[in-house]
Design an enzyme around this catalytic site. Structure first.
Site, mmCIF file in Angstrom:
data_model
loop_
_atom_site.group_PDB
_atom_site.id
_atom_site.type_symbol
_atom_site.label_atom_id
_atom_site.label_comp_id
_atom_site.label_asym_id
_atom_site.label_seq_id
_atom_site.Cartn_x
_atom_site.Cartn_y
_atom_site.Cartn_z
ATOM 1 N N GLU A 86 0.836 -1.210 0.000
ATOM 2 C CA GLU A 86 0.000 0.000 0.000
ATOM 3 C C GLU A 86 0.864 1.251 0.000
ATOM 4 O OE1 GLU A 86 -3.136 0.030 2.942
ATOM 5 O OE2 GLU A 86 -3.289 2.208 2.838
ATOM 6 N N LYS A 283 -7.155 -0.680 11.498
ATOM 7 C CA LYS A 283 -6.589 -1.126 10.212
ATOM 8 C C LYS A 283 -5.314 -0.332 9.946
ATOM 9 C CE LYS A 283 -6.061 -1.199 5.563
ATOM 10 N NZ LYS A 283 -5.096 -0.430 4.799
ATOM 11 N N ASP A 299 3.854 -14.298 11.229
ATOM 12 C CA ASP A 299 2.544 -14.670 10.704
ATOM 13 C C ASP A 299 1.566 -13.500 10.888
ATOM 14 O OD1 ASP A 299 -0.011 -15.692 10.406
ATOM 15 O OD2 ASP A 299 0.384 -17.548 11.472
ATOM 16 N N HIS A 396 -1.819 10.595 -0.187
ATOM 17 C CA HIS A 396 -2.117 9.410 -0.996
ATOM 18 C C HIS A 396 -2.092 9.719 -2.487
ATOM 19 C CE1 HIS A 396 -4.195 6.475 1.967
ATOM 20 N NE2 HIS A 396 -3.132 7.032 2.487
HETATM 21 C C1 MEV Z 1 -5.415 3.420 5.204
HETATM 22 O O1 MEV Z 1 -4.781 2.209 4.845
HETATM 23 C C2 MEV Z 1 -5.439 3.561 6.694
HETATM 24 C C3 MEV Z 1 -6.199 4.784 7.222
HETATM 25 O O2 MEV Z 1 -7.522 4.803 6.710
HETATM 26 C C4 MEV Z 1 -6.188 4.673 8.717
HETATM 27 C C5 MEV Z 1 -7.075 5.659 9.414
HETATM 28 O O3 MEV Z 1 -8.068 6.151 8.837
HETATM 29 O O4 MEV Z 1 -6.791 5.914 10.603
HETATM 30 C C6 MEV Z 1 -5.537 6.049 6.770
#
Ligand code: MEV
Length: 442
Positions: A86, A283, A299, A396
């Protein structure tokens, strides 16, 4: 087109597998053969080694391997290896590392390192009778029966810490567990734990069969359902934290340190109470954790499962990170449950895993836990910092733009042109293609 099932795919040679796949699914197109072969390692021995990590291997799947430098962790300056596809993850980690380097860096504490596993069994017997059998006969036998399996681990300072009988009959008829805790020192310990547990299952069966206090019917009712480690390790926890005076939270977006701290804390608080946000928040944490987990040959499915189970430990899914802004001090931390190893598994086999561990100064498992928690915390700090200031898209979009340009096979000169063209514009696929065509047709 309807495809036919195949018998004995695993027994075909690598070329045989490829031929079958390409003919059956890809209309015999040679280009697909070439794609697979292009990623074979030139070094045949190394290629064979990779193929033996898994089954039915036909090629290698590549991931970018990046470095996030400038991580000051417990006074040591580290460059973190990150395997992640990513865009922006490595950049975000590097930015967070740089932000904290002159504020004391990251501090970590190992809270505990216990791993767990269970023998799950069904036994139609009075609970107190079973408890008595466990306390006075079985427990000792379980330790004795696993002495050979645990000998090496005990030499290294680990082994089985404790074994308990757990009565689960209120939740499911006749369901009991042998719940064991383990110290697996520098290994993740999955094989060790599972071997001990399988022996527990065998010993339980034998000891019940030989015991005169159980009736024939009771003995007949015993069913060992399974013996398996738990990937939920709430007693294998590392804390990583950062803190600074609130006025040091200067951000180049123009927001004041106080406003930044307030918004940041609100963002964490929202993730503490709102599962929709907590999922994305965590995430983001795992973006940092998994990239280093993969780079160090561990893992990532286990670390994911454990982190999310822990995030929901009180019945609601919540943020893994926490923040306070008391008495003028900004404090941000994570308690991460994570079970990893630095010996065994791929650690000594995969060349890049070897490299990663060497780069990190050959850490112990506990040191690696600390590094992983820091990586998760840093990633979350960077994400929240962007979210509460400029928004996430700014960072991004440059990577998104480069991905589109790479698909268009843009030259380096064209890429430079596009980065400056989109500096103050929103990147959209459509806009990039339009501008690209305009430029090329000029
Ligand atoms: C993207 O991979 C992860 C984010 O969405 C985490 C977040 O919103 O805190 C940028």
């Amino acid at each position: 087109m309807n495809h036919q099932p195949i018998e004995g795919f695993s027994k075909l040679t690598k070329q045989g597998k490829i031929d079958w796949l390409v003919n059956e699914y890809l209309e015999g197109d040679q280009e697909y053969q070439n794609i697979l072969k292009q990623y074979w390692n030139d070094n045949a021995e190394l290629q064979k080694l990779h193929e033996e990590f898994s089954e039915n291997t036909i090629s290698n799947f590549y991931m970018p391997y990046g470095i996030a430098p400038n991580f000051l962790i417990d006074g040591k300056l580290l460059a973190l290896p990150m395997a992640v596809e990513e865009s922006s993850v490595v950049a975000a980690a590097s930015k967070a590392a740089k932000f904290w380097i002159d504020k004391g860096g990251f501090k970590t504490t190992i809270i505990n390192t216990k791993k767990l596993g269970h023998t799950h069994f069904i036994f139609n017997v009075e609970s107190h009778k079973l408890q008595h059998f466990f306390n006075f006969k079985l427990k000792k036998k379980l330790f004795e029966a696993t002495e050979d399996i645990t000998a090496n681990m005990r030499k290294r300072g680990g082994g089985i810490l404790n074994i308990r009988l757990i009565d689960k009959t209120a939740e499911m008829p006749h369901y009991y567990q042998l719940k064991a805790s383990f110290d697996t020192v520098d290994s993740m310990g999955a094989n060790f734990i599972n071997s001990c547990l399988e022996q527990f299952g065998r010993t339980l069966r034998e000891e019940v069969a030989a015991d005169e206090d159980f009736t024939h019917e009771e003995k007949e009712s015993l069913q060992i359902v399974m013996n398996i480690l738990s990937n939920f390790t709430p007693d294998c926890i590392v804390r990583a934290e950062v803190s600074c005076n609130m006025e040091d939270l200067k951000d180049d977006s123009g927001i004041s340190p106080e406003e930044f701290a307030w918004k940041f804390r609100q963002a964490v608080n929202i993730a503490e109470i709102e599962p929709f946000r907590a999922t994305t928040h965590n995430k983001g944490v795992m973006n940092g954790v998994d990239a280093v987990v993969i780079a160090t040959g561990n893992d990532f499915r286990a670390t994911e499962a454990c982190a999310h189970a822990y995030a929901a430990k009180d019945g609601q899914y919540r943020s893994l990170t926490h923040c306070t802004t008391d008495n003028g001090i900004f404090r941000f931390w994570i308690d991460l449950p994570i079970s990893v190893g630095v010996v065994g598994g791929l650690t000594n086999l995969h060349p890049l895993v070897k490299f990663s561990l060497a780069l990190l100064g050959k850490p112990s498992a506990q040191e690696l836990m600390s590094i992983l928690a820091v990586s998760g915390l840093a990633q979350n700090f960077a994400a929240l910092r962007s979210l509460v200031t400029t928004g996430i898209q700014k960072g991004h979009m440059k990577m998104h733009l480069l991905n589109i340009l790479n698909q268009m096979r843009a030259t380096e000169e064209e890429k430079q042109y596009f980065v400056s063209y989109f500096k103050d514009k929103t990147v959209s696929h459509h806009e990039v293609i339009n501008e690209f065509n305009r430029l090329r047709n000029k």
